[in-house]
Design a protein around this motif. Structure first.
Motif, PDB file in Angstrom:
ATOM      1  N   ILE A 287       0.838  -1.203   0.000  1.00 26.12           N
ATOM      2  CA  ILE A 287       0.000   0.000   0.000  1.00 26.12           C
ATOM      3  C   ILE A 287       0.869   1.247   0.000  1.00 26.12           C
ATOM      4  CG2 ILE A 287      -1.640   1.324   1.367  1.00 26.12           C
ATOM      5  CD1 ILE A 287      -2.796  -1.132  -0.118  1.00 26.12           C
ATOM      6  N   ALA A 288       1.947   1.248   0.782  1.00 28.33           N
ATOM      7  CA  ALA A 288       2.850   2.403   0.817  1.00 28.33           C
ATOM      8  C   ALA A 288       3.465   2.651  -0.563  1.00 28.33           C
ATOM      9  CB  ALA A 288       3.949   2.185   1.854  1.00 28.33           C
ATOM     10  N   VAL A 289       3.768   1.580  -1.296  1.00 25.19           N
ATOM     11  CA  VAL A 289       4.316   1.737  -2.650  1.00 25.19           C
ATOM     12  C   VAL A 289       3.281   2.362  -3.579  1.00 25.19           C
ATOM     13  CG1 VAL A 289       5.133   0.478  -4.684  1.00 25.19           C
ATOM     14  CG2 VAL A 289       5.981  -0.140  -2.423  1.00 25.19           C
ATOM     15  N   PHE A 290       2.031   1.909  -3.494  1.00 25.93           N
ATOM     16  CA  PHE A 290       0.969   2.489  -4.321  1.00 25.93           C
ATOM     17  C   PHE A 290       0.787   3.980  -4.011  1.00 25.93           C
ATOM     18  CE2 PHE A 290      -1.074  -1.880  -4.920  1.00 25.93           C
ATOM     19  CZ  PHE A 290      -0.710  -1.939  -6.260  1.00 25.93           C
ATOM     20  N   VAL A 415      11.998  -0.297  -1.466  1.00 25.90           N
ATOM     21  CA  VAL A 415      10.910  -0.666  -2.369  1.00 25.90           C
ATOM     22  C   VAL A 415      10.147   0.579  -2.814  1.00 25.90           C
ATOM     23  CG1 VAL A 415       8.733  -1.920  -2.535  1.00 25.90           C
ATOM     24  CG2 VAL A 415      10.694  -2.992  -1.442  1.00 25.90           C
ATOM     25  N   GLN A 416       9.895   1.493  -1.880  1.00 24.36           N
ATOM     26  CA  GLN A 416       9.197   2.729  -2.239  1.00 24.36           C
ATOM     27  C   GLN A 416      10.025   3.576  -3.193  1.00 24.36           C
ATOM     28  OE1 GLN A 416       6.435   4.759   0.734  1.00 24.36           O
ATOM     29  NE2 GLN A 416       7.968   3.911   2.074  1.00 24.36           N
ATOM     30  N   GLN A 417      11.330   3.694  -2.914  1.00 22.50           N
ATOM     31  CA  GLN A 417      12.195   4.522  -3.741  1.00 22.50           C
ATOM     32  C   GLN A 417      12.290   3.983  -5.163  1.00 22.50           C
ATOM     33  OE1 GLN A 417      13.659   7.420  -2.955  1.00 22.50           O
ATOM     34  NE2 GLN A 417      14.656   7.600  -4.941  1.00 22.50           N
ATOM     35  N   VAL A 418      12.577   2.696  -5.277  1.00 20.95           N
ATOM     36  CA  VAL A 418      12.707   2.106  -6.619  1.00 20.95           C
ATOM     37  C   VAL A 418      11.370   2.144  -7.339  1.00 20.95           C
ATOM     38  CG1 VAL A 418      13.266   0.011  -7.895  1.00 20.95           C
ATOM     39  CG2 VAL A 418      14.657   0.676  -5.931  1.00 20.95           C
TER      40      VAL A 418
END
Length: 529
Positions: A287-290, A415-418
């Protein structure tokens, strides 16, 4: 030595008021990272003139920072858990401050690129570890408030960076954009040294090297992430179908696949893949990635719209992005009340729906709309941003074992950065396709047409040179069309995430933070005393 089987809950330990000073230190470091990530953008034209930087060098001033930041975070998390979160965090602040001082007096574009790479390394040491320390200094009930404050500081730096950069460049030489970092870093360094809890003795014992460090895993992960990020950097120049881009992205994917296989077999893995068996970590991270994808898309296109279409300068553009941050601050505060009352799952789902609604509302922008409409939908998107990202991040951090917070936070941030970098590359292609589809350059000379097709700023320059207001209006409409397509994608991603959150996020029975191990809890007050 305490028995590991002794699971008797420890008596409650009073929290020290010093924890708020510790939070101030971590927030200061997060704010300067957010500022530095965008402040350089407004200085690129100045660097081109002052240092003679060509377009490739200007690209690497930003790209070198992204590469170092993305590639270094995973091993940094393990080093923090192994040698002490505070120790590595202080080292990161020192690296960041020294690199900023060097950048202020750089004499060539190559030196600025090198400085930016070192700044990326320092940021990689600061971002995940400052987040990982929060559960150590706050009780479970206060972690969401601390995460909200930390998140707001990180997000606030993004739109404020151009404001600060524009003001500095209007009054001082270009090196001031680096010098600005130094007093903030110095303050954060002093506050952290004084108020952050000491690293537990068990961490310092582990520094003796009982378990080998997976050097090959570090190299493989860094190489794979570097290849992915580098491939996305090449996309605007070469296109998705070019051999360099395809080869680099494929190589990165293969390296990361090999890295995952190695982690399953290594005794002390760089990344504990078992974290993904925890539903709170797995779905909270996704969810944080989205959320990051959608917000990065907004931050990618809206500043270009405010500057290129509405005609604001860098300072005005940064100020006009503040409704997004205002919505974040309001909802971050509300989430502290809403989550205990309704649970994380419904709050995150509603937040994602609001973020999606804001983006889709923004997708209705046309060339004649003014800033008032933009401010309204930005505020709504910011409201959803805060309601989604703060509980999701708190959920992830609450699921981490006490001795693995550095690695877990680094995995989340990586994961969020990439994902954000890849997302911006995809959305950049969407923007470009929409812009070129509507841009009419048939009556222009070939050089002017090429400049207009290259970017909106190029089209604006052509319109000024040719004194052609009709072409200017056409170029603006074309860009707004491309921006609307990007916002449709961002809104759709947020709504898909809202549905996933409603269905897949753990309910209240598993929403509570992971229990604090007795050995750590018994030292909680001592560490902050």
């Amino acid at each position: 030595m305490e028995s590991e089987m002794d699971m008797t809950p420890p008596p409650p330990v009073p929290l020290s008021p010093r924890r708020w000073w510790a939070l101030a230190a971590l927030v200061s470091s997060a704010l300067i990272i957010g500022l530095d990530g965008t402040i350089i953008n407004v200085a690129l034209p100045t660097l081109a003139g002052e240092l003679g930087a060509d377009s490739a060098q200007l690209q690497w001033i930003g790209g070198g920072y992204l590469l170092a930041l993305s590639a270094a975070m995973l091993p940094i998390g393990l080093l923090g858990d192994r040698y002490g979160l505070k120790r590595v965090l202080l080292a990161g602040m020192t690296v960041f401050g020294l690199a900023s001082a060097a950048g202020a007096w750089a004499g060539s574009a190559g030196q600025v690129i090198a400085v930016r790479a070192v700044l990326g390394l320092g940021a990689a040491m600061i971002m995940p570890l400052s987040l990982a320390i929060l559960p150590r200094i706050f009780g479970p009930a206060e972690v969401p408030k601390a995460v909200a404050t930390w998140t707001a500081a990180t997000a606030l730096g993004m739109p404020i960076g151009p404001v600060v950069g524009g003001w500095l460049l209007n009054h001082f030489r270009w090196g001031s954009i680096f010098l600005f970092n130094i007093p903030v870093v110095a303050l954060a360094l002093v506050l952290s040294a004084v108020f952050l809890p000491a690293d537990p003795k068990r961490v310092r014992v582990a520094a003796g090297g009982r378990a080998p460090v997976d050097v090959l895993g570090m190299v493989t992960s860094a190489s794979g992430i570097t290849a992915l990020v580098y491939g996305t950097i090449l996309v605007p120049r070469d296109g998705w179908g070019s051999p360099p881009v395809l080869g680099t992205l494929l190589g990165g994917a293969l390296l990361l696949g090999g890295f995952v296989l190695r982690q399953r077999r290594f005794a002390r893995p760089l990344v504990d893949l078992g974290l993904f068996t925890n539903a709170r970590f797995r779905w909270g991270t996704l969810i944080a990635v989205f959320v990051n994808f959608a917000v990065m898309g907004i931050l990618f296109v809206v500043p270009q719209y405010l500057e290129g279409v509405l005609g604001n300068d860098a300072l005005g553009t940064g100020l006009r992005m503040l409704p997004l941050i205002g919505g974040l601050l309001v909802s971050a505060t509300l989430s502290e009340t809403l989550v205990p009352r309704f649970g994380g799952r419904p709050v995150i789902s509603v937040g994602l729906a609001l973020l999606g609604a804001g983006a889709l509302l923004g997708a209705g922008t046309d060339g004649g709309d003014g800033y008032g409409f933009t401010a309204g939908w930005l505020g709504l998107a910011g409201l959803g941003f805060g309601m989604a990202v703060v509980p999701a991040t708190s959920m992830v951090m609450g699921s981490l074992p006490a001795d693995n917070t550095g690695s877990g936070a680094s995995l989340l941030e990586t994961v969020q950065q990439v994902g954000g970098v890849l997302g911006v590359a995809v959305l950049g292609s969407v923007l470009s396709a929409g812009y070129l589809d509507r841009l009419a350059v048939g009556g222009l000379p070939e050089p002017a047409g090429d400049a207009a097709r290259d970017s909106l700023s190029g089209a604006n320059a052509v319109a000024v040179q040719t004194h052609d207001p009709a072409f200017l209006a056409s170029a603006h409409d074309a860009f707004v069309h491309g921006m609307d397509l990007v916002l449709v994608v961002c809104g759709a991603i947020a709504l898909v995430a809202a549905a996933l959150a409603a269905v897949r996020l753990p309910g209240e029975s598993t929403d509570t933070p992971a229990p604090t191990p007795p050995a750590l809890a018994s030292r909680h007050g001592e560490l902050l005393a």
